[in-house]
Design a protein around this motif. Sequence first.
Motif, PDB file in Angstrom:
ATOM      1  N   ILE A  54       0.896  -1.219   0.159  1.00  0.00           N
ATOM      2  CA  ILE A  54      -0.074   0.025  -0.079  1.00  0.00           C
ATOM      3  C   ILE A  54       0.912   1.256   0.018  1.00  0.00           C
ATOM      4  N   VAL A  55       1.907   1.221   0.945  1.00  0.00           N
ATOM      5  CA  VAL A  55       2.878   2.459   0.932  1.00  0.00           C
ATOM      6  C   VAL A  55       3.773   2.501  -0.224  1.00  0.00           C
ATOM      7  N   THR A  56       4.605   1.571  -0.589  1.00  0.00           N
ATOM      8  CA  THR A  56       5.403   1.798  -1.556  1.00  0.00           C
ATOM      9  C   THR A  56       5.175   1.049  -2.932  1.00  0.00           C
ATOM     10  N   GLY A  57       4.234   0.348  -3.034  1.00  0.00           N
ATOM     11  CA  GLY A  57       3.845  -0.560  -4.429  1.00  0.00           C
ATOM     12  C   GLY A  57       3.467   0.145  -5.246  1.00  0.00           C
ATOM     13  N   ASP A  58       3.013  -0.492  -6.452  1.00  0.00           N
ATOM     14  CA  ASP A  58       2.356   0.345  -7.533  1.00  0.00           C
ATOM     15  C   ASP A  58       1.285   1.148  -7.119  1.00  0.00           C
ATOM     16  N   HIS A  59       1.136   2.278  -7.576  1.00  0.00           N
ATOM     17  CA  HIS A  59       0.053   3.089  -7.049  1.00  0.00           C
ATOM     18  C   HIS A  59      -0.272   3.252  -5.984  1.00  0.00           C
ATOM     19  N   GLY A  60       1.112   3.342  -4.899  1.00  0.00           N
ATOM     20  CA  GLY A  60       1.014   3.486  -3.579  1.00  0.00           C
ATOM     21  C   GLY A  60       1.096   4.644  -3.230  1.00  0.00           C
ATOM     22  N   LEU A  61       0.646   4.991  -1.960  1.00  0.00           N
ATOM     23  CA  LEU A  61       0.688   6.184  -1.202  1.00  0.00           C
ATOM     24  C   LEU A  61       1.876   7.045  -1.623  1.00  0.00           C
ATOM     25  N   VAL A  62       2.986   6.677  -1.436  1.00  0.00           N
ATOM     26  CA  VAL A  62       4.178   7.647  -1.588  1.00  0.00           C
ATOM     27  C   VAL A  62       4.119   8.252  -2.865  1.00  0.00           C
ATOM     28  N   SER A  63       3.575   7.708  -3.831  1.00  0.00           N
ATOM     29  CA  SER A  63       3.450   8.346  -5.062  1.00  0.00           C
ATOM     30  C   SER A  63       2.557   9.467  -5.318  1.00  0.00           C
ATOM     31  N   ALA A  64       1.705   9.986  -4.373  1.00  0.00           N
ATOM     32  CA  ALA A  64       0.870  10.940  -4.486  1.00  0.00           C
ATOM     33  C   ALA A  64       0.399  11.594  -3.236  1.00  0.00           C
ATOM     34  N   LEU A  65       1.528  11.266  -2.090  1.00  0.00           N
ATOM     35  CA  LEU A  65       1.192  11.763  -1.067  1.00  0.00           C
ATOM     36  C   LEU A  65       0.892  13.289  -0.956  1.00  0.00           C
ATOM     37  N   LYS A  66      -0.067  13.785  -0.194  1.00  0.00           N
ATOM     38  CA  LYS A  66      -0.159  15.376   0.104  1.00  0.00           C
ATOM     39  C   LYS A  66       1.113  15.815   0.998  1.00  0.00           C
ATOM     40  N   PRO A  67       1.639  17.257   0.766  1.00  0.00           N
ATOM     41  CA  PRO A  67       2.645  17.571   1.644  1.00  0.00           C
ATOM     42  C   PRO A  67       2.292  17.599   3.214  1.00  0.00           C
ATOM     43  N   GLY A  68       2.966  17.035   4.255  1.00  0.00           N
ATOM     44  CA  GLY A  68       2.482  17.138   5.490  1.00  0.00           C
ATOM     45  C   GLY A  68       1.407  16.317   5.802  1.00  0.00           C
ATOM     46  N   ALA A  69       0.925  15.446   4.940  1.00  0.00           N
ATOM     47  CA  ALA A  69      -0.082  14.209   5.097  1.00  0.00           C
ATOM     48  C   ALA A  69       0.727  13.265   6.251  1.00  0.00           C
ATOM     49  N   VAL A  70      -0.299  12.659   7.118  1.00  0.00           N
ATOM     50  CA  VAL A  70       0.026  11.654   7.911  1.00  0.00           C
ATOM     51  C   VAL A  70      -0.306  10.256   7.832  1.00  0.00           C
ATOM     52  N   VAL A  71       0.513   9.425   7.757  1.00  0.00           N
ATOM     53  CA  VAL A  71      -0.024   7.863   7.660  1.00  0.00           C
ATOM     54  C   VAL A  71      -0.031   7.163   8.991  1.00  0.00           C
ATOM     55  N   VAL A  72      -1.127   6.750   9.386  1.00  0.00           N
ATOM     56  CA  VAL A  72      -1.287   6.306  10.878  1.00  0.00           C
ATOM     57  C   VAL A  72      -1.416   4.692  10.481  1.00  0.00           C
ATOM     58  N   ASP A  73      -0.595   3.591  10.904  1.00  0.00           N
ATOM     59  CA  ASP A  73      -0.671   2.528  10.767  1.00  0.00           C
ATOM     60  C   ASP A  73      -1.008   1.688  11.762  1.00  0.00           C
ATOM     61  N   CYS A  74      -2.592   1.385  11.788  1.00  0.00           N
ATOM     62  CA  CYS A  74      -3.196   0.532  12.978  1.00  0.00           C
ATOM     63  C   CYS A  74      -2.963  -0.936  12.758  1.00  0.00           C
ATOM     64  N   SER A  75      -2.421  -1.281  11.686  1.00  0.00           N
ATOM     65  CA  SER A  75      -2.096  -2.545  11.484  1.00  0.00           C
ATOM     66  C   SER A  75      -1.116  -3.256  12.627  1.00  0.00           C
ATOM     67  N   THR A  76      -1.368  -4.692  12.701  1.00  0.00           N
ATOM     68  CA  THR A  76      -0.219  -5.269  13.203  1.00  0.00           C
ATOM     69  C   THR A  76       0.872  -5.741  12.415  1.00  0.00           C
ATOM     70  N   ALA A  77       2.133  -5.408  12.697  1.00  0.00           N
ATOM     71  CA  ALA A  77       3.194  -5.383  11.553  1.00  0.00           C
ATOM     72  C   ALA A  77       4.567  -5.369  12.219  1.00  0.00           C
ATOM     73  N   LEU A  78       5.603  -5.769  11.671  1.00  0.00           N
ATOM     74  CA  LEU A  78       6.796  -5.870  12.054  1.00  0.00           C
ATOM     75  C   LEU A  78       7.625  -4.608  12.311  1.00  0.00           C
ATOM     76  N   PRO A  79       8.243  -4.108  13.352  1.00  0.00           N
ATOM     77  CA  PRO A  79       8.808  -2.974  13.540  1.00  0.00           C
ATOM     78  C   PRO A  79       9.852  -2.527  12.861  1.00  0.00           C
ATOM     79  N   ASP A  80      10.655  -3.702  12.141  1.00  0.00           N
ATOM     80  CA  ASP A  80      11.420  -3.155  11.296  1.00  0.00           C
ATOM     81  C   ASP A  80      11.379  -2.778  10.006  1.00  0.00           C
ATOM     82  N   SER A  81       9.895  -3.433   9.241  1.00  0.00           N
ATOM     83  CA  SER A  81       9.226  -2.973   8.427  1.00  0.00           C
ATOM     84  C   SER A  81       8.616  -1.441   8.395  1.00  0.00           C
TER      85      SER A  81
END
Length: 293
Positions: free
Chosen positions: A75-102
Amino acid sequence: MKVGIIGVGLMGHGIARNVLRKGKFELGFLDHPGNQPVDEITGLGAVAYDTPAALAAVSDVIILCVTGSPQVEAIVTGDHGLVSALKPGAVVVDCSTALPDSTLRMGDAVQAAGGAYLDAPMTRTAKHAHDGALNLLVGGDAAVLEKVRPVLASFTDTVDHVGALGHGHRLKLLHNYVSVGFMTLLAEAAAQAADAKIDPQVFVDVLAGGGGASVALDRLAPYITQGDREGLPFFVSNAQKDIDYYRAMSTASGAQQTVADNVSAALARTVEAGHGQAYVPELVKLFRKSAQG
């Protein structure tokens, strides 16, 4: 602030409805076959978008509520991911359960795109999400948290800042290891009690009156005594995923994981037997001798 959400599942649907109903924020969401029915949220004004990039282009805050790190990274870095169109100053809040290194890698990618990243995994259940009463463990910059706190307040009871980016997910994995570990152990004991024809209410009462009293017992007791699984609608496959994330985190840090290895093995056998979509309380039945053939 305009809010976007990706992952309108059991937890995300509750978040979305409260962002709209309680927070009164404009909301967009990613159209995806894994979503719960979206009639309620579209009826409240939510708008569907075809790609993460399209959603990012119109959102000041983007909430992620997906299965795990592979999905977050796509979602973040893949094809048509968030980083390709992020608004300046936008905040991504990851409420998933994920690996800290990722999480740290995704934070760097979002920062490079001009945004900010918070890891904000949830504790509590889908019912709490529906009621707008989740608890969040937030890692990241405290000033960024304050910026988005009005949005988070719409679907939470408490929002705790627990440290630097990645600490939220690290604490969530520690929390879920203890929680799922307790429930797996309890289910195994309850299965043996049932095989021995011990009255299930007596079993629960004995534990509740002694050292077995716990939130795990409270959540499994309705299934042990009445066969009611709905108090904890959490798939066994997701429980195994969380335990294996804990094991991966432990391996990376060089920590002991002997007990976690055995919890994972118990859950893996259940998933391999075709019961991954069972709810965790059903382990009480699936661990019985009759369920093992």
